[in-house]
Scaffold this motif. Structure first.
Motif, PDB file in Angstrom:
ATOM      1  N   UNK A 171       0.840  -1.205   0.000  1.00 40.25           N
ATOM      2  CA  UNK A 171       0.000   0.000   0.000  1.00 40.25           C
ATOM      3  C   UNK A 171       0.870   1.248   0.000  1.00 40.25           C
ATOM      4  N   UNK A 172       1.927   1.204   0.813  1.00 36.18           N
ATOM      5  CA  UNK A 172       2.807   2.368   0.842  1.00 36.18           C
ATOM      6  C   UNK A 172       3.460   2.575  -0.492  1.00 36.18           C
ATOM      7  N   UNK A 173       3.877   1.476  -1.073  1.00 35.39           N
ATOM      8  CA  UNK A 173       4.506   1.544  -2.384  1.00 35.39           C
ATOM      9  C   UNK A 173       3.586   2.239  -3.361  1.00 35.39           C
TER      10      UNK A 173
ATOM     11  N   UNK B 186      15.113   8.737  -2.322  1.00 37.25           N
ATOM     12  CA  UNK B 186      14.835   8.478  -0.918  1.00 37.25           C
ATOM     13  C   UNK B 186      13.908   7.308  -0.721  1.00 37.25           C
ATOM     14  N   UNK B 187      12.949   7.194  -1.637  1.00 39.19           N
ATOM     15  CA  UNK B 187      12.007   6.093  -1.464  1.00 39.19           C
ATOM     16  C   UNK B 187      12.595   4.787  -1.912  1.00 39.19           C
ATOM     17  N   UNK B 188      13.726   4.881  -2.641  1.00 36.16           N
ATOM     18  CA  UNK B 188      14.385   3.656  -3.052  1.00 36.16           C
ATOM     19  C   UNK B 188      13.664   2.931  -4.167  1.00 36.16           C
TER      20      UNK B 188
ATOM     21  N   UNK C 253      14.854   2.561 -10.938  1.00 36.33           N
ATOM     22  CA  UNK C 253      14.598   3.339 -12.157  1.00 36.33           C
ATOM     23  C   UNK C 253      13.778   2.564 -13.145  1.00 36.33           C
ATOM     24  N   UNK C 254      14.130   1.288 -13.242  1.00 31.67           N
ATOM     25  CA  UNK C 254      13.488   0.471 -14.266  1.00 31.67           C
ATOM     26  C   UNK C 254      11.985   0.438 -14.089  1.00 31.67           C
ATOM     27  N   UNK C 255      11.650   0.207 -12.860  1.00 31.61           N
ATOM     28  CA  UNK C 255      10.225   0.092 -12.564  1.00 31.61           C
ATOM     29  C   UNK C 255       9.489   1.350 -12.996  1.00 31.61           C
ATOM     30  N   UNK C 256      10.192   2.448 -12.674  1.00 35.63           N
ATOM     31  CA  UNK C 256       9.526   3.712 -12.960  1.00 35.63           C
ATOM     32  C   UNK C 256       9.404   3.962 -14.431  1.00 35.63           C
TER      33      UNK C 256
END
Lengths: 248, 737
Positions: B48-50, B75-77, B80-83
């Protein structure tokens, strides 16, 4: 109902609105009342909007001004009941306290007097003018010897006078410790202590202290009071029950 | 926040997170106080936080705040790929605008779930697309859950489906139409699709049930978002769950159909706004459903009506009743010495055992009996012995009190229990009290005069009255608006009146002055009622709550909140432990005085409820409303057990006879009707089985139960009262049309 042809256009529009909202039966005056309301509301809004637009230094009134005017007026004139969750909240709070026990034998069960409408809502003015005129007539005042304490200024004596007006007959007797009771010869009273209920005439008057040295003489009266007998007790209760109001 | 009782586990995990995050998002952003922590079925809280983080990231990206994006990503770690993947998805998705894409994304999601076997990367992308979908939906928050122009398609699709279904299920599933229609319409209005909303309304508005037509008319006047703001009733409708009762079979059918479809807008709306109460059993017929539907929030959930209600009567105290000499005069004319016998009051003490349905004597504190109360009780017992037994062959006589020259200003009427005083509340804010008996009304003497009387004399109660003030009528001034509710106290000392100025006033009937003004409602108070034992009273008004007061507290003791619209009628139960309130939201609620909880909700009326009456034995409740029907309810089981049709206009007066044999109803159609209540309550068997399903088959026997119809010339009946000897008194204002 007036025939639709002779009715002015605004009224025709109002009739149509009522029909659209499903209102089929109404008295003829309803149209007039609705039109009046509409006129008043619209002029108020437009006037407010004009004020806002001049404040914003605009040359014309535009839609934003009208919107602002409506918003401001809605909070003032058309208030709606509180929202449901707020009501549920305060209900939960209020319903948690257990029902209070009922005290037995307390006569009429009414809230503390400050919340009731049983107190007298009038107070008699003290008649200063008549003092000077009647003072001359007091030649032989029959003084009842009671403890005479030098009373301070006039206004404080005003309060006991209020109390005597509203109270039952017996109370002035208890206050005589602080003042003289003097009978004006023109009255019909028989006794000095005007405690009997049948003396209606003596007036509540303050005598100029300079007349009789440092002692103040107060002529007490019994005005025939129309208040119910609950009042004397109610006045006494006022002091006792000052802190007695129920907390949440 | 699961909308549906059953079937959660059957959904896929992905599907499950979607609607829940959806509801989570909407609830968060709507600012409602409902619990915002959803239960993600399979996932840990980190998922959920993710999702929230990703949502924020997308938001920043959309607004081109690249530096903040970098910082947050670091900061959230988040990798890049995912994004970048989600970026592409979002880039394509966001371009066309939120709505249609939610739709297409949904379809993308549902397809992979249907085609189950996939390679491992695809579930991952599916999952991300899923998250992406969640994110976009979270961001789009209150916005429509689908393309507005497609709403009509969805609705007609559902309509076609329901029409094609078996008859037995069709009636139940048709219940969906109205709430879905209103919610979809409100969605369109809220998101400023005015023209589409109007088109939607025009196409499907006429299909709805006839008893919803009044609501729909109000709805069609609402075309802009701003209109919604001030309307409390609609806001409540939007946030509260509309309750539907559907049998398990019908529900399975519906669910299967909606999940086959790719566009699950309807399913979303159902989950968010509707509460489906599933029961095992035969699907209900149309008439059964119609009898219970009609209120703003659908029917009542079955659990609500399961609380135990102590509907029995409290034990009467034992009082010695001396047999009066005057009654025996006829026999003892020869002057024989009369023996005074005392007879013990045997009415209440027949059974020493506690009635299991009766509340404890001290469940709520009640005032003790004073000597004057005991004398009243003795009088009451004597009158009881002279009471006429009523039955279908022996109908009561009716005495009608017409108020002349009231000019339609009569708004409330009440009689004292011993029928000696009559009070009328008027639109000019006055309360007028008349003496019905030849004995005139007198005020108590003033304080000075009271000192003169002999306090020891036997007739001291007569001497305290001032003869100079004797008159037949006393007018009480004080209110600032029309007086809508009146109630005499059982000991005839006080009169309560409630008015449009928001206050309830207590008047003394000995001095005929106002004693207290109870301020609490800030809106018109529509009704007030004294408890049968005095001391407590209840009031209900426009602010949608009913309040319980005691005469010696200036603030209410209990607040009964829960109705969705004004409370129009309030009545105490004969044992004073419960309060019934009828409201404009077409429901009747029964509240427990002890803790303020709502113990029963009765739905079924199709219009605002204006009259309530408890049967003298405390077991049944009768209610009348603007739809002209009287409904009978079994309080113990929480079921509707009778329907009395006959009146053609609003029923403003309902009263049971003293022993409960006859129910009298008076209405605006200028008639008083008498119904056989013994037969109405006998015919119906209620037991646990029927209570479980929540409905009782109602016999359509209104004609048999109607014992008589009595027309007045042109006087609507505002109030009914049975005297202690079972003579029926009626009151109304003569209108010359």
């Amino acid at each position: 109902m007036a025939s639709p042809k002779t009715v002015p256009k605004d009224a025709q529009v109002m009739m149509q609105i009522l029909k659209d909202m499903g209102i089929t039966e109404y008295e003829p005056r309803v149209i007039n009342q609705m039109l009046e309301f509409t006129y008043r509301y619209v002029t108020t809004i437009i006037e407010d909007a004009k004020i806002y637009s001049t404040h914003a230094k605009k040359s014309n009134v535009d839609a934003d001004d009208i919107k602002l005017a409506i918003q401001c007026r809605v909070d003032q004139s058309f208030i709606s009941p509180p929202p449901r969750d707020f009501l549920l909240d305060i209900a939960r709070q209020k319903n948690q306290t257990p029902l209070p026990l009922i005290k037995p034998y307390t006569g009429p069960r009414l809230p503390p007097d400050r919340y009731c409408l049983t107190a007298p809502n009038y107070r008699l003015k003290s008649l200063q003018k008549k003092v000077s005129s009647s003072a001359g007539r007091i030649t032989v005042p029959r003084l009842s010897v009671g403890a005479v304490s030098s009373r301070p200024s006039t206004p404080t004596l005003g309060t006991p006078s209020v109390q005597t007006v509203g109270t039952k007959v017996g109370t002035p007797v208890s206050l005589t410790g602080q003042r003289f009771t003097v009978q004006i010869p023109s009255s019909q009273a028989a006794s000095v202590k005007s405690a009997t209920p049948t003396t209606p005439t003596v007036q509540n008057v303050l005598i100029n202290p300079s007349l009789i040295g440092s002692k103040n003489i107060l002529i007490t009266t019994n005005m025939v009071s129309q208040n119910s007998s609950g009042d004397s007790t109610s006045l006494k209760r006022k002091h006792e029950d000052e802190d007695d109001y129920d907390a949440l | 926040m699961a909308a549906v009782q059953d079937g959660q586990m059957e959904l896929d995990a992905e599907k499950e997170t979607k609607p829940e995050v959806l509801s989570d998002g909407t609830s968060n952003l709507s600012g409602s106080t409902a619990s915002g922590t959803p239960l993600t079925a399979g996932g840990a809280p980190t998922q959920e936080d993710q999702q929230t983080l990703i949502a924020v990231l997308q938001f920043l990206k959309r607004n081109k705040l690249s530096d903040s994006v970098e910082i947050l990503r670091r900061e959230a770690g988040l990798g890049d790929q995912e994004d970048s993947q989600t970026l592409e998805g979002s880039g394509g998705g966001k371009g066309d605008g939120g709505g249609g894409d939610a739709n297409s994304l949904l379809s993308r999601v549902s397809i992979p779930s249907a085609a189950a076997p996939q390679n491992t990367p695809t579930p991952a992308t599916v999952k991300r697309a899923d998250e992406q979908l969640d994110v976009s939906v979270v961001l789009s928050a209150y916005s429509q859950q689908g393309d507005p122009s497609l709403y009509q398609v969805y609705y007609s699709g559902l309509k076609n489906f329901i029409e094609s279904v078996l008859d037995c299920h069709r009636a139940e599933l048709s219940q969906l139409f109205y709430p879905l229609f209103v919610h979809m319409y409100l969605e369109l209005v809220y998101n400023n699709h005015e023209s589409k909303a109007k088109a939607f309304f025009e196409k499907f508005g006429g299909d709805q049930e006839c008893y919803y037509q009044d609501d729909l008319r109000i709805l069609c006047g609402l075309t802009k978002k701003e209109h919604l703001k001030g309307n409390e009733a609609l806001l409540d409708f939007r946030t509260s769950r509309f309750v539907l009762r559907i049998s398990r079979d019908s529900y399975q059918l519906l669910k299967r159909h909606l999940q086959e479809r790719h566009n699950n807008q309807i399913w979303n709306i159902i989950q968010e706004h509707l509460y489906i109460d599933i029961f095992d059993g035969m699907p209900r017929s149309k008439s059964q459903i119609d009898s219970l539907s009609g209120s703003f929030a659908g029917e009542a959930r079955r659990e609500v009506n399961k609380v135990k209600v102590f509907h029995g009567l409290l034990k009467e105290p034992e009082i010695e009743v001396p047999l009066d000499d005057e009654d025996d005069e006829a026999e003892n004319e020869e002057g024989k010495p009369k023996k005074k016998k005392t007879k013990k009051d045997s009415v209440g003490s027949k059974s020493k055992k506690q009635d299991p349905n009766a509340p404890q004597q001290n469940r709520i504190p009640l005032p003790e009996l004073k000597d004057s109360d005991k004398l009243d009780k003795v009088m009451y017992m004597k009158e009881c012995t002279k009471r006429i037994r009523l039955n279908p062959e022996n109908l009561p006589s009716i005495c009608f009190y017409s108020f002349l020259n009231a000019y339609q200003g009569l708004t409330a009427v009440d009689f004292t229990d011993d029928s000696s005083l009559l009070a009328g509340g008027f639109a000019d804010s006055t309360v007028r009290v008349w003496s019905v008996t030849p004995k005139k009304l007198r005020k108590v003497k003033s304080a000075t005069e009271l000192n003169l009387i002999d306090k020891e004399s036997d007739d001291v109660l007569e001497r305290i009255m001032d003869e100079k003030t004797a008159s037949e009528l006393k007018i009480l001034y004080g209110h600032g608006g029309p007086v809508y509710g009146l109630s005499f106290s059982p000991d005839r000392n006080y009169l309560l009146s409630s008015s449009e100025d928001g206050t309830v006033r207590l008047w003394s009937l000995q001095t005929f002055t106002c004693l207290v003004g109870y301020k609490g409602h800030n809106y018109p108070v529509w009704d007030t009622h004294f408890s049968p034992f005095g001391y407590y009273f209840v009031s209900g008004g426009h602010d949608r709550v009913a309040r319980l007061w005691a005469t010696d507290h200036y603030q209410p003791l209990r607040i009964f909140a829960g109705h969705l619209a004004d409370v129009t009628c309030t009545r105490f139960h004969p044992n004073s432990n419960y309060v019934a309130t009828g409201s404009t939201d077409r429901t009747i609620r029964l509240w427990d005085v002890l803790n303020g909880n709502c113990v029963r909700i009765f739905t079924g009326h199709k219009g605002p409820i204006h009259s309530l009456a408890f049967s003298p034995n405390g077991k049944f409740l009768a209610s009348g409303s603007t739809d002209g029907r009287v409904l009978l309810w079994d309080i113990g089981h929480g079921l509707m057990i009778g329907e009395l049709k006959g009146h053609t206009d609003t029923i403003y007066a309902l009263k049971f006879s003293r022993d409960g044999e006859i129910l009298a109803s008076g209405s605006m159609d200028n008639t008083v009707r008498l119904w056989d209540s013994i037969k109405a309550f006998d015919d119906v068997e209620t037991d646990d089985f029927t209570a479980a399903t929540g409905h009782v088959p109602l016999p359509d026997n209104s004609q048999e139960l109607l014992l008589g119809t009595y027309h007045s010339k042109s006087t609507p009946v505002t109030h009914l009262h049975f005297t202690r000897r079972n003579l029926l008194l009626a009151a109304g204002a003569y209108t010359s049309q």
